[in-house]
Design an enzyme around this catalytic site. Structure first.
Site, short mmCIF file in Angstrom:
data_model
loop_
_atom_site.label_atom_id
_atom_site.label_comp_id
_atom_site.label_asym_id
_atom_site.label_seq_id
_atom_site.Cartn_x
_atom_site.Cartn_y
_atom_site.Cartn_z
N HIS A 153 68.34 39.39 53.11
CA HIS A 153 68.11 38.30 53.66
C HIS A 153 67.55 38.29 55.31
O HIS A 153 67.84 37.29 56.14
CB HIS A 153 69.31 37.11 53.72
S1 FES Z 1 71.17 39.54 55.01
FE1 FES Z 1 72.25 38.68 53.27
S2 FES Z 1 73.20 40.34 52.40
FE2 FES Z 1 72.35 41.08 54.58
#
Ligand code: FES
Length: 201
Positions: free
Chosen positions: A159
């Site tokens: 993410h």
């Molecule tokens: S940014 Fe979501 S698990 Fe690393």
């Protein structure tokens, strides 16, 4: 990169990892390969119980990172160069917790470098968002694929969380906290024991 990993048993009957890297690998492999050497460790049962893991860090080239397994988690050992260390203080305004006030490290881990010996970062490679493993992105600025202002660090592919080379999270990342620094100490100049506090700590 060519990484040769062997193990032996020392007088305490603990395993020590010895990582030998070819000269070519030291150039071509830096930042590309992060050898995961979990299979060389004690049994899964011993690891699950929290057995400390000893790692000989003397053959890790400057700029190179290896990954070992402790309690089933990847633990990075990055040999930071002087340039990498010199860049850390300037990251402070960009970070969520630049002084590591959250208890994401043992009490004896202090300072901007979040380490016992500044040249070796020892950190748990598990993103504090949802647990993915971030990738090392050590190239800086235009040499990186992270934008012209990138100071070097880690990028989580799940993410998009970003961390610097002291494993501190950049503002705006989904990850709420810095990466965890595990308990560890040096059994000698060259041997790091992951999973065990220093005596008296
Ligand atoms: S940014 Fe979501 S698990 Fe690393």
């Amino acid at each position: 990169m060519t990484a040769i990993v062997t193990d032996r048993v020392d007088e305490k009957r603990r395993r020590i990892l010895i990582v030998a890297t070819s000269a070519a690998g030291a150039v071509a492999g830096v930042g590309i390969a992060a050898p995961f050497v979990a299979s060389w460790f004690p049994s899964a049962r011993a690891l699950a119980a929290g057995a400390p893991v000893e790692v000989d860090v003397s053959k890790i080239e400057p700029g190179q990172q290896i990954t070992v397994s402790w309690r089933g988690k990847p633990v990075w050992i990055l040999h930071r160069t002087k340039d990498m260390l010199d860049r850390l203080p300037a990251n402070a305004p960009l970070l969520s917790d630049p002084e590591s006030k959250e208890p994401q490290q043992p009490k004896y881990i202090k300072g901007v470098d979040r380490s016992i010996k500044p040249e070796y970062l020892v950190a748990v490679g598990v993103c504090t968002h949802l647990g993915c493993t971030p990738n090392l992105k050590k190239e800086v600025g235009a040499a990186s694929d992270m934008g012209p202002n990138w100071p070097g660090g880690y990028y989580c592919p799940c993410h998009g969380s970003r961390f610097d080379l002291a494993a501190r999270v950049f503002k705006g990342s989904p990850a709420p906290k810095n990466l965890v620094i595990p308990p560890y100490h040096y059994a000698s100049n060259a041997v790091v024991v992951v999973g065990e506090d220093p005596k008296g700590a």
